[in-house]
Design a protein around this motif. Structure first.
Motif, PDB file in Angstrom:
ATOM      1  N   TYR A 101     -11.024  -9.883   5.280  1.00  0.00           N
ATOM      2  CA  TYR A 101      -9.581  -9.699   5.441  1.00  0.00           C
ATOM      3  C   TYR A 101      -9.225  -8.209   5.363  1.00  0.00           C
ATOM      4  O   TYR A 101      -9.714  -7.475   4.493  1.00  0.00           O
ATOM      5  N   VAL A 102      -8.357  -7.779   6.264  1.00  0.00           N
ATOM      6  CA  VAL A 102      -7.861  -6.398   6.259  1.00  0.00           C
ATOM      7  C   VAL A 102      -6.337  -6.459   6.117  1.00  0.00           C
ATOM      8  O   VAL A 102      -5.645  -7.004   6.978  1.00  0.00           O
ATOM      9  N   PRO A 103      -5.788  -5.913   5.060  1.00  0.00           N
ATOM     10  CA  PRO A 103      -4.339  -5.975   4.849  1.00  0.00           C
ATOM     11  C   PRO A 103      -3.570  -5.014   5.749  1.00  0.00           C
ATOM     12  O   PRO A 103      -4.163  -4.113   6.363  1.00  0.00           O
ATOM     13  N   GLN A 104      -2.265  -5.187   5.817  1.00  0.00           N
ATOM     14  CA  GLN A 104      -1.422  -4.257   6.564  1.00  0.00           C
ATOM     15  C   GLN A 104      -1.427  -2.876   5.899  1.00  0.00           C
ATOM     16  O   GLN A 104      -1.557  -1.869   6.561  1.00  0.00           O
ATOM     17  N   ARG A 105      -1.268  -2.862   4.585  1.00  0.00           N
ATOM     18  CA  ARG A 105      -1.182  -1.591   3.847  1.00  0.00           C
ATOM     19  C   ARG A 105      -2.352  -1.507   2.879  1.00  0.00           C
ATOM     20  O   ARG A 105      -3.003  -2.511   2.569  1.00  0.00           O
ATOM     21  N   ASP A 106      -2.623  -0.314   2.385  1.00  0.00           N
ATOM     22  CA  ASP A 106      -3.696  -0.129   1.407  1.00  0.00           C
ATOM     23  C   ASP A 106      -3.399  -0.929   0.132  1.00  0.00           C
ATOM     24  O   ASP A 106      -2.244  -1.013  -0.309  1.00  0.00           O
ATOM     25  N   ILE A 107      -4.454  -1.468  -0.438  1.00  0.00           N
ATOM     26  CA  ILE A 107      -4.364  -2.141  -1.731  1.00  0.00           C
ATOM     27  C   ILE A 107      -5.247  -1.379  -2.709  1.00  0.00           C
ATOM     28  O   ILE A 107      -6.424  -1.132  -2.442  1.00  0.00           O
ATOM     29  N   TYR A 163       1.558  -9.854   0.909  1.00  0.00           N
ATOM     30  CA  TYR A 163       2.559  -8.832   0.617  1.00  0.00           C
ATOM     31  C   TYR A 163       3.404  -8.503   1.844  1.00  0.00           C
ATOM     32  O   TYR A 163       4.614  -8.274   1.723  1.00  0.00           O
ATOM     33  N   ASP A 164       2.812  -8.503   3.010  1.00  0.00           N
ATOM     34  CA  ASP A 164       3.551  -8.119   4.222  1.00  0.00           C
ATOM     35  C   ASP A 164       3.856  -9.292   5.123  1.00  0.00           C
ATOM     36  O   ASP A 164       4.169  -9.117   6.314  1.00  0.00           O
ATOM     37  N   LYS A 165       3.811 -10.506   4.586  1.00  0.00           N
ATOM     38  CA  LYS A 165       4.162 -11.685   5.408  1.00  0.00           C
ATOM     39  C   LYS A 165       5.582 -12.103   5.119  1.00  0.00           C
ATOM     40  O   LYS A 165       6.077 -11.936   4.004  1.00  0.00           O
ATOM     41  N   ASN A 218      -2.278  -0.090   8.536  1.00  0.00           N
ATOM     42  CA  ASN A 218      -1.160   0.807   8.828  1.00  0.00           C
ATOM     43  C   ASN A 218      -1.027   1.863   7.725  1.00  0.00           C
ATOM     44  O   ASN A 218      -0.393   1.610   6.693  1.00  0.00           O
ATOM     45  N   PRO A 219      -1.578   3.042   7.926  1.00  0.00           N
ATOM     46  CA  PRO A 219      -1.522   4.084   6.891  1.00  0.00           C
ATOM     47  C   PRO A 219      -0.116   4.617   6.640  1.00  0.00           C
ATOM     48  O   PRO A 219       0.104   5.328   5.653  1.00  0.00           O
ATOM     49  N   ALA A 220       0.834   4.289   7.522  1.00  0.00           N
ATOM     50  CA  ALA A 220       2.213   4.754   7.326  1.00  0.00           C
ATOM     51  C   ALA A 220       2.923   3.982   6.209  1.00  0.00           C
ATOM     52  O   ALA A 220       3.949   4.430   5.696  1.00  0.00           O
ATOM     53  N   LEU A 221       2.392   2.814   5.851  1.00  0.00           N
ATOM     54  CA  LEU A 221       3.017   1.992   4.821  1.00  0.00           C
ATOM     55  C   LEU A 221       2.564   2.435   3.434  1.00  0.00           C
ATOM     56  O   LEU A 221       1.381   2.724   3.215  1.00  0.00           O
ATOM     57  N   ASP A 222       3.498   2.474   2.490  1.00  0.00           N
ATOM     58  CA  ASP A 222       3.128   2.781   1.109  1.00  0.00           C
ATOM     59  C   ASP A 222       2.233   1.673   0.564  1.00  0.00           C
ATOM     60  O   ASP A 222       2.495   0.485   0.784  1.00  0.00           O
TER      61      ASP A 222
END
Length: 510
Positions: free
Chosen positions: A197-203, A508-510, A109-113
């Motif tokens: 693994y692919v996270p919700q936001r960029d790491i 982080y997003d759970k 999700n590129p919209a997430l910081d």
């Protein structure tokens, strides 16, 4: 008379009742029961081997503003790329100012910081011992360019750049500060790659290379790079606090995980005091050194006033539930007992630094001969600024201390205000608490003020949520080894650190 005595006793009883009620009802955080063992460290010899190899590379930063030999930094760049090919293949890799290393793992999700994890590749020189190369040539640890060869140093059980693995530990300069964190971050990211693994936001990972000499060419440039690209981070995680072994914090019968939510500011000034020079056989009534002594006594005796900041109140709230009743009573009733609380805190060097801007006289220069009076004496005083005090406040304080004397005052080194204070009521902070419970469930986790300087300060331009914590459980002796001899990191700590950062990245997003 009896009536007055009755009124006084009644007032005292009422005050006691109020104090007791406030102490009992104060919202101290409840400590963990302490029965759980937490995640059991599983040794990974390949990860240990990669870490050991990194410690063998003498990435020493010394001198002014990062003006040091960079050949070893070329070596560690190549070493990381060879050791973690999956990370380089599956992230966007960028070099900033040649030796700053930035990795970006794209999220769904590129919209997430994004979130950012920091470390640095540089280390301090290996200590006071002489360092010898294979040919027997001797190098002092303050030499700018230490040769990239095998080394053996006196006072170290193993050479400072040996990367020796022994006694369940990995030895070497930078093992704790902070190649342990750097390599554990790379290992955690590598594990994400292996599991696809692919996270919700960029790491992001960002590694500076001159943190030990101010970070102006490394972290500062990387932060500017992010600012220029208009990247804002939801949270940033760097070094700072540690897990202090039970007994390290007076009055707390538990391990204490101190999470830096702010760091102190920095101001060093050189004060030149004017006087009459000449021969010591005919001295004036007051010499320049005598005048300087008066000023120094004023600075040490009349220091900046102590205060309990909002961050320290958070510290007390989190840790107070594990403290003796009398301590809890003082914390819960600061409206009445704050002077007593501050009096106790300022009597200890460690806690004094948490409640006031500290004053440290560090350098002095006068005459070069025993029979010569110098017409000018200079000394340096270093202040570490508490959040709530400003550089201007300290300069007013200095002006009061030098009143009545002819002086010149000059700022030296880097001057910086105390950092902003990051919140503790958000998921960025709560995730740290959750990760600590995974590896050390009985530890008391608490917000804290980092008294030293970190690279994190530079990143305030790209985030308001900055936390300084390295998940290493450490005793007093191990803490003293940082920037000293026999620095090491236990393999158990290293394995748990990898697990900690992998947990942070995955959850982080759970």
């Amino acid at each position: 008379m009896k009536k007055l005595l009755f009124i006084l006793i009644s007032i005292i009883i009422i005050l006691l009742i109020i104090v007791l009620i406030r102490t009992i009802t104060y919202p101290f955080k409840k400590a963990s029961a302490g029965s759980a063992q937490g995640w059991k460290a599983v040794r990974d010899d390949s990860a240990v081997r990669r870490f050991s190899g990194g410690l063998k590379i003498p990435t020493v930063s010394a001198g002014e503003m990062g003006e040091f030999d960079y050949s070893s930094f070329d070596t560690i760049k190549a070493y990381l790329k060879a050791s973690y090919p999956l990370v380089y293949e599956n992230t966007e890799f960028t070099e900033v100012n040649t030796y700053g290393l930035v990795f970006r793992l794209k999220g769904r999700n590129p919209a997430l910081d994004p979130v950012l994890f920091l470390s640095h590749t540089d280390v301090v020189p290996p200590g006071d011992a002489e360092v010898k190369d294979k040919g027997g040539n001797i190098f002092r640890p303050d030499d700018v360019a230490l040769p990239p060869v095998a080394k053996v140093a006196e006072e170290w059980d193993f050479g400072p750049f040996s990367g020796a693995v022994a006694h369940g530990r990995v030895y070497g300069r930078g093992a704790i500060d902070m190649k342990g964190m750097l390599f554990s971050l790379m290992e955690a990211m590598n594990n994400l790659m292996k599991s696809k693994y692919v996270p919700q936001r960029d790491i992001y990972l960002a590694f500076g290379f001159d943190e030990e000499v101010g970070g102006q060419q490394g972290a500062a440039k990387i932060a500017e790079y992010f600012k220029h690209k208009n990247i804002h981070f939801d949270a940033i995680y760097d070094e700072g606090g540690l897990i202090l072994e039970k007994g390290s914090v007076a009055g707390i019968d538990a391990d204490v995980a101190v999470i830096g939510c702010a760091e102190k500011g920095f101001l060093s000034v050189k004060i030149k005091v004017k006087g009459l020079g000449g021969h010591s056989s005919m001295p004036p009534l007051e010499t320049a050194i005598g005048k300087a002594t008066v000023i120094m006594q004023r600075l040490e005796h009349d220091q900046m006033k102590p205060m309990v900041t909002p961050l320290m109140n958070e510290f007390f709230t989190h840790i107070g539930g594990s403290m003796p009743f009398m301590n809890r009573m003082a914390i819960a009733n600061q409206w009445l007992l704050k002077p007593l609380l501050l009096s106790k805190l300022t009597k200890n060097n460690s806690t004094n630094a948490l409640v006031r801007t500290t004053t440290a006289l560090t350098m002095m220069k006068g005459s070069d001969a025993p029979n010569v009076l110098s017409p000018e004496v200079e000394f340096v005083v270093n202040f570490r600024l508490l959040p709530g005090n400003t550089v201007q406040d300290v300069k007013k304080h200095i002006a009061e201390a030098v009143r009545g004397f002819e002086v010149e005052i000059e700022d030296i080194d880097q001057v910086k205000e105390a950092s902003a204070v990051s919140p503790v009521n958000n998921k960025s902070f709560r995730l740290i608490e959750a990760a600590i419970r995974k590896i050390h469930p009985s530890a008391v986790a608490t917000p804290y003020l980092t008294v030293g300087a970190t690279d994190a300060y530079k990143y305030q331009i790209v985030s308001k949520n900055i936390y300084r914590f390295m998940p290493v459980k450490i005793n007093d002796a191990e803490k003293q080894s940082m920037h000293s001899t026999n620095e090491y990191l236990s393999i158990e700590n290293y394995m748990k650190m990898i697990h900690y950062f992998e947990f942070m990245m995955r959850n982080y997003d759970k």
